[in-house]
Design an enzyme around this catalytic site. Structure first.
Site, mmCIF file in Angstrom:
data_model
loop_
_atom_site.group_PDB
_atom_site.id
_atom_site.type_symbol
_atom_site.label_atom_id
_atom_site.label_comp_id
_atom_site.label_asym_id
_atom_site.label_seq_id
_atom_site.Cartn_x
_atom_site.Cartn_y
_atom_site.Cartn_z
ATOM 1 C CG ASP A 155 6.139 5.268 -5.516
ATOM 2 O OD1 ASP A 155 6.125 6.559 -5.463
ATOM 3 O OD2 ASP A 155 5.215 4.777 -4.545
ATOM 4 C CB SER A 195 -0.944 -0.007 1.043
ATOM 5 O OG SER A 195 -0.071 0.383 2.300
ATOM 6 C CE LYS A 196 1.387 6.834 -4.274
ATOM 7 N NZ LYS A 196 2.559 6.637 -4.751
ATOM 8 N NE ARG A 197 -2.354 4.988 5.548
ATOM 9 C CZ ARG A 197 -3.571 5.095 6.068
ATOM 10 N NH1 ARG A 197 -3.902 4.455 7.366
ATOM 11 N NH2 ARG A 197 -4.546 5.533 5.367
#
Ligand code: GLU
Length: 482
Positions: free
Chosen positions: A271, A261-263
């Site tokens: 990225d 996840s991006k978090r």
């Protein structure tokens, strides 16, 4: 002919798991001489992000996973489409009335109904069901409203949705290529909304209609959709459409076993692009997260993957995305590259660091590149690794201690003498230089190389010394010796 599609929603960025889904679709389509389509599923207007479609196409293109049909960018970077089944952006299909036509047909035939329940009522029903320990689902109140009454209420301006009318107590069964046979009873399912109050179809309805109209033969997607598939299966039956083959892929997990996840992780393709991974390496590694070729090879080009890919060898459970492994694969690709190609890729990083100028001559840029080709695993690493060549470096405190002062002084003298004999530190001179210093000083092996490295680079280990000599050049070597 097989036809497969990748159908992302434009909610911001291309997730690494999404790229893997696209890749598997692509590999299977190419292997079987079929087509790979790109369709944009933007019916949830609340989640729409400006520029997301362009970004998706751009990242897919960068990765080399390009669609044969569907949405693409023209030479000015504007969204356009190729193919006979368009539009390929669902919101444009809404405008054409494509989904409404099928929804109304379902209503006529008794497979769907208008529902006028307010959000408040739906919330009350849910809360009551929860309080009673039941699974919350629509209670079917509007199933009883006749089509005539419904039409009158709509004419009066009442807000409504269209829902699927599921039969009571029926097993919905389908065979997933990876997960096997799946059975769900309609009593455990909800009367899914097909058309929302804003007139847009839900994902579940649009996906079935479009996969049919676009002639999709294999639906290959993440396994987060497997619980929705029974609804789709029932819709295929209700609409009289032929069912495609279903393939649900295991989730891409991080090292802690959670969904990437991006978090918590680098999770978007962007990225990885910005971190200096090569597209060939990224898709090579990504393919292996959840699939392994029969040959057990770890380095495979896109063409080789097309040849070897099979759903039989896709794992049932989640695949772990290991960045260290990706670094290793990336390093293999960097090593295999033509120096001239790699030089073009590392140049922007070196320019940005202020180490070289935009107009650096090709030969020198390639020399610098070659010097670090074996030791970098990502493109930007060249900046830290080559810093000692372009900036003054502190000599590691212990680096010179191992030889006494006299030893170092002799070495410096001899080097200076040898330097005064040469005009320029070109490739040939650089290659023969240490032999000369060896002869003049009488030092060899570690007594020679380690102190010379320490004097010139601050460290006793590093890349090929003759390359370093050539890059530094006569003037800079002298300056450093002083
Ligand atoms: N629009 C869905 C997504 O973004 C596609 C799911 C599917 O492939 O059916 O994941």
């Amino acid at each position: 002919m097989v036809r497969l599609r990748f159908a992302p929603s434009p909610t911001g960025y291309l997730h690494i798991g999404g790229l893997r889904t696209a890749l598997y679709n692509y590999l299977y389509a190419k292997q079987n001489g079929g087509k790979f389509l790109l369709r944009i599923e933007d019916t949830d207007r609340t989640r729409y992000v400006e520029g997301a479609i362009e970004n998706l196409i751009h990242e897919l293109k960068w990765a080399g996973v390009e669609a044969d049909e569907g949405v693409c960018l023209d030479e000015n970077g504007k969204i356009t489409e190729v193919g006979e089944c368009g539009p390929y952006i669902q919101s444009e299909r809404v405008e054409k009335g494509i989904y409404n036509k099928y929804a109304e047909e379902l209503i006529e035939r008794g497979y769907a109904y208008y529902c006028f329940c307010s959000k408040e009522r739906l919330d009350d029903v849910k809360n009551q069901q929860k309080a009673d320990g039941k699974i919350p689902r629509y209670d079917g109140l509007c199933r009883g409203v006749s089509i005539e009454d419904a039409k009158k209420r709509i004419a009066n301006g009442e807000s409504y949705v269209i829902r699927l009318k599921l039969p009571e107590n029926r097993d919905i069964v389908f065979e997933d290529v990876i997960k096997g046979k799946i059975t769900i009873n309609t009593n455990d399912m909800d009367d899914q909304v097909l058309i929302k109050a804003d007139g847009f179809p839900t994902y579940h309805f649009a996906v079935v209609v479009d996969d049919h109209l676009m002639g999709i033969t294999h639906i290959v997607r993440g396994d987060e959709w497997i619980s929705s598939t029974p609804k789709h299966i029932y819709l295929y039956e209700a609409l009289g459409f032929e069912k495609p083959t279903f393939v649900h892929l295991p989730t891409v997990l991080n090292k802690s076993g959670k969904k990437l996840s991006k978090r918590n992780d680098d999770a978007s393709v962007e990225d990885f692009r910005l971190k200096g991974y090569l597209p060939e390496a990224l898709i090579n590694y990504l393919a292996l997260v959840g699939w392994s070729p029969e040959s057990n090879e770890e380095i495979l080009s896109l063409d080789e993957m097309v040849k070897q890919f099979s759903f039989d060898r896709v794992s049932k459970s989640g695949g772990v995305f290991d960045v260290d492994k990706l670094d290793w694969v990336n390093a293999q690709y960097i090593r295999k590259m033509e120096v001239s190609e790699l030089a073009k890729l590392v140049k922007p990083y070196l320019v940005k660091a202020g180490f070289i100028k935009e107009d650096i001559c090709e030969k020198r840029l390639e020399l610098i590149t070659k010097t670090f080709q074996e030791s970098i695993s990502r493109l930007p690493e060249i900046v830290e690794q080559s810093r000692f060549l372009f900036e003054d470096v502190a000599v590691e405190p212990d680096a010179l201690k191992m030889r006494n002062v006299e030893h170092i002084e002799i070495l410096k003298e001899k080097m200076k003498e040898e330097l005064s004999q040469i005009e320029e530190m070109d490739e040939e001179t650089a290659k023969g230089f240490m032999k000369k210093v060896q002869k003049a000083s009488g030092f060899k092996g570690k007594d020679l190389y380690m102190p010379v490295r320490a004097l010139l680079t601050g460290q006793v280990h590093g890349p090929e010394l003759s390359n370093i000599l050539e890059i530094l050049g006569k003037g800079e070597i002298l300056r450093r010796l002083e």
